[in-house]
Design an enzyme around this catalytic site. Sequence first.
Site, mmCIF file in Angstrom:
data_model
loop_
_atom_site.group_PDB
_atom_site.id
_atom_site.type_symbol
_atom_site.label_atom_id
_atom_site.label_comp_id
_atom_site.label_asym_id
_atom_site.label_seq_id
_atom_site.Cartn_x
_atom_site.Cartn_y
_atom_site.Cartn_z
ATOM 1 C CG ASP A 36 31.796 16.170 57.613
ATOM 2 O OD1 ASP A 36 31.400 17.052 58.420
ATOM 3 O OD2 ASP A 36 32.859 16.238 56.971
ATOM 4 C CG LEU A 86 35.529 53.245 54.214
ATOM 5 C CD1 LEU A 86 36.149 52.058 54.933
ATOM 6 C CD2 LEU A 86 34.754 54.113 55.200
ATOM 7 C CE LYS A 119 39.320 49.528 53.046
ATOM 8 N NZ LYS A 119 39.391 48.703 51.848
ATOM 9 N NE ARG A 140 31.354 50.637 47.172
ATOM 10 C CZ ARG A 140 31.782 51.539 46.308
ATOM 11 N NH1 ARG A 140 32.127 51.176 45.094
ATOM 12 N NH2 ARG A 140 31.867 52.804 46.632
ATOM 13 C CE LYS A 315 44.082 50.784 51.336
ATOM 14 N NZ LYS A 315 43.155 50.739 50.244
ATOM 15 C CB CYS A 409 46.970 30.078 18.846
ATOM 16 S SG CYS A 409 47.933 29.098 20.002
ATOM 17 C CB CYS A 412 48.527 25.925 16.818
ATOM 18 S SG CYS A 412 46.990 26.711 17.299
ATOM 19 C CB CYS A 427 44.310 28.430 21.425
ATOM 20 S SG CYS A 427 44.656 27.396 20.000
ATOM 21 C CB CYS A 432 46.931 24.305 20.040
ATOM 22 S SG CYS A 432 48.120 25.436 20.755
#
Length: 670
Positions: A36, A86, A119, A140, A315, A409, A412, A427, A432
């Site tokens: 690194d 698909l 997939k 897409r 699937k 909210c 508050c 908020c 708050c």
Amino acid sequence: MTTSRPEIEQRIEQLREELQKAGYAYYVLDNPLLEDVIYDQLYRELQELEKEYPYLITPESPTQRVGDRPIANFTSVEHHIPLYSLENAFNLEDLKQWENRWQKLVSTVEDPSYVCELKIDGSALALTYDNGILVRGATRGDGTTGEEITQNVRTIRSIPLKLNWQNPPSRVEVRGEAFLLLDEFKRLNLEREEKGEALLANPRNAAAGTLRQLDSSMVSERRLSFFAYTLHTPEKLKTQWDSLKLLEEIGFLVNPHRHLATSLEEVNLYYQRWESQRKSLTYLTDGVVVKLNNHALQDQLGFTVKFPRWAIALKYPAEEAPTIVKAITVNVGRTGAVTPMAVMEPVQLAGTTVQKATLHNQDRIKELDIRVGDTVIIRKAGEIIPEVVRVLTDLRPAESKPYQMPNDCPECGSLLVRPADEAVVRCVNSSCPAILKGSLIHWSSRDALDIGGLGEKIVELLIKHNLVQSIADLYHLKIEQIASLERMGTKSATNLITAIESSKKQPWYRVLYGLGIRYVGSVNAKLLVESFPTSQLLAQAKAEQLEQIHGIGSQIAHSVAQWFRVPANIDLLDRLAKVGLTLAKEITVNVPSIGALRGKTLVITGTLPTLTREKAKALIEENGGKVTDSLSAKTDYLVVGEKAGSKLEKAEKLKITLLSEAELLNICST
Ligand code: IVH
């Protein structure tokens, strides 16, 4: 030592190649080449050289992955080859029916082998490479029109900016899936939890949402990954298997678990094997994509309106269950993000009892039209937070009404705000109670007011005992009040009060950062203070003015302008001013912030007739202007001397006002 132009060019080229190779080894081959620190050093050297010779920067340079500023919006792009979705199958029987169908449509069945690919559960991308260089990345969208997100795509390290291809075709299109590794997804959510931001529901939404960020530096921080699976070249390859191989050769990450099967039975075995093995993968897959290997066969079969006839998604069953919504509540996070939640009849799902599901945001509620009393299908997405997938409207009670997100909210009562580019409602009242704790912790943090001893525990106690309702209350605390808290004594109380007292000396930019305005980090706070040295000036600034500051993008500018429009925030500033906090930049004699060049950004090019660079820079700064090295549309003036280089050309293109030294001196003396 002087270095000649060709030598510099050569060095730059070598550095780019080395860094590109190292990045490829790291992100694609998962086999690091450089340590690194070495990588960082070479990267910095390249950055320095490019800074010095900006006209040598090329778009495929490894330094060019993150854009230097957010963009205002995305433009849409037409997909010349649509991105189809698909058809789904769930078992061998479905597959056989599909095989029967396609076999009837072709004359000869040559090489009927199937490529099995996992997939990947992410977001599809279409990448265009002209002469081997990445020129466009698009989502897409609806399949025919997507959004141009090139700047974001460039940040994905496993996507090559330049193909590893000797004589690349003039245009190549690569498609694949951008996704988040599960660890990265968890890291992001942990970070969001710490910041009190709404959690991302699942890695797929997180990937899709990330790709649509306007600020590519945020995309870069989220470390998306990408698996390539489709290659369009002018000269067609024979098979999908060959395409995957070539994709790998030209520098892409291709999922290694692909398999070439010669029968549907073999496909089914692969599917079953991965049903359990997928649990040990570092990313989510929701099935297997089965594709006919032979491209000639694919071409004969073509597409229906929606799907290719030559591929199908097999699937895995999702882990879903039905239950009933008892209530819809909203949760206010520490940054004020309001997340609607469905409270449901407890139900067993993927081994745990679930009774709360996130509804994400207002848009999602509207889309689902979820109502109290509804029977809903919930799903554990990536085994993280359960979400509501859909509503069984047939089972809806007759008297049900559409759900309305509260305008105020719940903690508050102040009006909730929905920033234009966000789905989240917030908020923005910094007093708050739900936000208070987070705000106080942020206020006392190191880069803000740096109040040692004011940690989470004490903050909780202060709130619990009602001693603090706003940041400003910290400055009214008495030693006795703190000393009487659990596990506190006079000594620690005295120390805390001393620390709070001395925070009054902190400079204005730290105070500004400490206020916790969204997107205002400590660097941005400094930039804001440079141009708007007092809180009053900043409060009056319009978003458009703030955007003029180099380094401040539209998202930050709007966030700041909006914050100063909330009366409670102005009250807070008033109170802070009264107790003696610093809300203005210390004005030193030589920095007339009201100078003739206040708020202006200038670039100097060429040799000026009398002033040295340093003198010119000092003069500009004395007059409130800022000098930067790189020219952009945000530059106000280019000061031009003799032998001006490419900057002059660029400035003319960008229609930036040019100044001679004489003109500069003239402006500065008025
Ligand atoms: S092929 C015409 N291969 O699944 C070819 N898609 O439901 C269609 N997907 O939009 C795509 N992994 O986002 C293909 N190995 C893979 C895939 C894959 C994930 C996604 C893709 C597509 C969706 C279709």
